[in-house]
Write a protein that holds these residues in place. Structure first.
Motif, PDB file in Angstrom:
ATOM      1  N   LYS A  25       1.075  -1.163  -0.021  1.00 10.89           N
ATOM      2  CA  LYS A  25      -0.007  -0.065   0.015  1.00 10.89           C
ATOM      3  C   LYS A  25       0.859   1.203   0.001  1.00 10.89           C
ATOM      4  O   LYS A  25       1.831   1.567   0.802  1.00 10.89           O
ATOM      5  N   PRO A  26       0.286   2.239  -0.917  1.00 13.83           N
ATOM      6  CA  PRO A  26       1.299   3.471  -0.927  1.00 13.83           C
ATOM      7  C   PRO A  26       0.966   4.253   0.474  1.00 13.83           C
ATOM      8  O   PRO A  26      -0.233   4.328   0.976  1.00 13.83           O
ATOM      9  N   SER A  27       1.757   4.909   0.808  1.00 10.79           N
ATOM     10  CA  SER A  27       1.543   5.788   1.821  1.00 10.79           C
ATOM     11  C   SER A  27       0.733   7.157   1.187  1.00 10.79           C
ATOM     12  O   SER A  27       0.751   7.476   0.238  1.00 10.79           O
ATOM     13  N   GLY A  28      -0.224   7.407   2.196  1.00  8.05           N
ATOM     14  CA  GLY A  28      -0.989   8.685   1.960  1.00  8.05           C
ATOM     15  C   GLY A  28      -2.564   8.183   1.380  1.00  8.05           C
ATOM     16  O   GLY A  28      -3.173   8.915   1.259  1.00  8.05           O
ATOM     17  N   LEU A  29      -2.535   6.786   1.048  1.00  6.89           N
ATOM     18  CA  LEU A  29      -3.804   6.325   0.566  1.00  6.89           C
ATOM     19  C   LEU A  29      -4.846   5.521   1.948  1.00  6.89           C
ATOM     20  O   LEU A  29      -3.974   4.574   2.319  1.00  6.89           O
ATOM     21  N   ALA A  30      -5.733   6.041   1.861  1.00  6.96           N
ATOM     22  CA  ALA A  30      -6.536   5.356   3.299  1.00  6.96           C
ATOM     23  C   ALA A  30      -6.984   4.047   2.569  1.00  6.96           C
ATOM     24  O   ALA A  30      -7.213   3.781   1.409  1.00  6.96           O
ATOM     25  N   VAL A  31      -7.309   2.967   3.591  1.00  4.97           N
ATOM     26  CA  VAL A  31      -7.647   1.809   3.149  1.00  4.97           C
ATOM     27  C   VAL A  31      -9.122   1.645   2.814  1.00  4.97           C
ATOM     28  O   VAL A  31      -9.437   0.788   1.996  1.00  4.97           O
ATOM     29  N   HIS A  32      -9.809   2.749   3.150  1.00  2.00           N
ATOM     30  CA  HIS A  32     -11.240   2.835   2.642  1.00  2.00           C
ATOM     31  C   HIS A  32     -11.689   4.189   2.666  1.00  2.00           C
ATOM     32  O   HIS A  32     -11.075   5.271   3.407  1.00  2.00           O
ATOM     33  N   GLY A  33     -12.880   4.479   2.076  1.00  2.00           N
ATOM     34  CA  GLY A  33     -13.360   6.018   2.094  1.00  2.00           C
ATOM     35  C   GLY A  33     -14.214   6.253   3.289  1.00  2.00           C
ATOM     36  O   GLY A  33     -14.317   5.151   3.982  1.00  2.00           O
ATOM     37  N   GLY A  34     -14.501   7.497   3.540  1.00  2.00           N
ATOM     38  CA  GLY A  34     -15.257   7.670   4.673  1.00  2.00           C
ATOM     39  C   GLY A  34     -14.442   9.062   5.459  1.00  2.00           C
ATOM     40  O   GLY A  34     -13.158   9.283   5.203  1.00  2.00           O
ATOM     41  N   SER A  35     -15.147   9.701   6.328  1.00  2.00           N
ATOM     42  CA  SER A  35     -14.454  10.708   7.070  1.00  2.00           C
ATOM     43  C   SER A  35     -13.989  11.765   5.775  1.00  2.00           C
ATOM     44  O   SER A  35     -12.768  12.309   6.382  1.00  2.00           O
ATOM     45  N   GLY A  36     -14.678  12.217   4.917  1.00  2.00           N
ATOM     46  CA  GLY A  36     -14.300  12.961   4.049  1.00  2.00           C
ATOM     47  C   GLY A  36     -13.174  12.476   2.952  1.00  2.00           C
ATOM     48  O   GLY A  36     -12.797  13.256   2.048  1.00  2.00           O
ATOM     49  N   ILE A  37     -12.943  11.292   3.036  1.00  2.00           N
ATOM     50  CA  ILE A  37     -12.062  10.381   1.902  1.00  2.00           C
ATOM     51  C   ILE A  37     -13.287   9.925   0.914  1.00  2.00           C
ATOM     52  O   ILE A  37     -13.959   9.185   1.416  1.00  2.00           O
TER      53      ILE A  37
END
Length: 318
Positions: A109-121
């Motif tokens: 996994k690249p840094s800066g990428l959340a594992v899932h959407g939510g909370s503004g992502i």
């Protein structure tokens, strides 16, 4: 058993079959209540509106075959579809695959990428994978990594694989190895940090963890890989799986992680940024796990990305 995953507008009861046994109630609810904010899901559990066999449960309760789950009415605006992933991001993830078989996908996994959407992502790792792998009918996170942490992450392609790996994780048979660059000289004699951790949620929704005698028992094993001028590269192996465990245990030991804006040292971070370290130096470097019907453990390693490896090579060795 009802399979409608839209938020209920009246109370409904769901019978748990053997296929869902072992799943945490919070993850079950998040799948059942599509479009419902995570904070609302945890709130209805905390307030006792969700019941299992007519009794209250905590968010980490693991479902058993035969359980009956009461899901209260929840009214929300249906979530919009996540935006399409860019070709650049899709290519990055395809090129980050470290291991794949019929039931499991492990990628770096690249840094800066959340594992899932939510909370503004809007778009996280799992949403991107579902977009670029439409032929896969089942893709679920086996575990999580913080948004700024890079490295090995497992995604199940079958529910049977998810159940197997959750059982292996619960029973401590999945070994996770992280690489972290910490401030100062980590003492060779410090091979473990055992300190209870307590999680607090600020009014902003931000999670903060601290060492607290009222917290949960937590243990991390550490091993020095290399001493550098002003810092040390260590391998951290979490024996328990608490939120921010490695970061808080390193801070507790007096050697906060480089690039850690939450638990690290601001002056150290500023000095290391000048040397090219522009992100949290915490990397899930390797995983060891036993796949179903296999006799030997699978060992998967994830190389450091250039944002960490290049400035690390420039540091003077001690």
């Amino acid at each position: 058993m009802m399979n409608d995953n839209t938020p209920p507008v009246s109370v409904r009861f769901v019978d748990i079959d053997a296929d869902r046994e072992g799943q945490r109630i919070d993850n079950f609810l998040l799948a059942q209540l599509k479009g419902v904010p995570r904070t609302l899901v945890y709130r209805i559990v905390r307030k006792g509106e969700v019941r299992v066999n007519k009794g209250r449960v905590k968010a980490d309760y693991r479902l058993k075959s035969g359980d009956v789950v009461r899901i209260p009415p929840v009214r929300v605006t249906p979530a919009s579809e996540p935006p399409p992933a860019s070709q650049q991001l899709a290519d990055l993830l395809e090129n980050s695959i470290l291991f794949e078989n019929k039931g499991l996908l492990i990628l770096n996994k690249p840094s800066g990428l959340a594992v899932h959407g939510g909370s503004g992502i809007n778009l996280g790792l799992i949403e991107v994978l579902r977009q670029i792998r439409p032929q896969e009918h089942y893709l679920e996170l086996v575990h999580r990594l913080d948004r700024d942490t890079s490295g090995c992450i497992m995604i199940a392609k079958k529910r049977s694989m998810l159940r197997h790996l959750h059982k292996e994780l619960r029973e401590g048979r999945v070994q996770k190895y992280y690489h972290a660059l910490v401030a100062g000289r980590w003492p060779e004699r410090c091979r473990e940090v055992r300190a209870p951790l307590k999680k607090n949620e600020l009014s902003s929704g931000e999670r903060m963890v601290r060492v607290d005698s009222d917290g949960k028992e937590s243990l991390t094993e550490f091993r020095v890989l290399q001493h550098y001028q002003g810092c040390s590269l260590v391998e951290a192996k979490p024996i328990t799986g608490r939120t921010h465990q490695i970061r808080v245990h390193a801070q507790f030991q007096g050697h906060g992680l480089v690039g850690d804006s939450k638990y690290g040292n601001d002056e150290v971070n500023k000095a290391m940024k000048a040397k090219g370290f522009n992100r949290l130096f915490l990397h899930a470097a390797a995983l060891s796990l036993l796949l179903p019907d296999e006799d030997k453990p699978l060992l998967v390693r994830a190389p450091l990305d250039e944002r960490l490896s290049v400035p690390l090579q420039r540091l003077p060795l001690l």
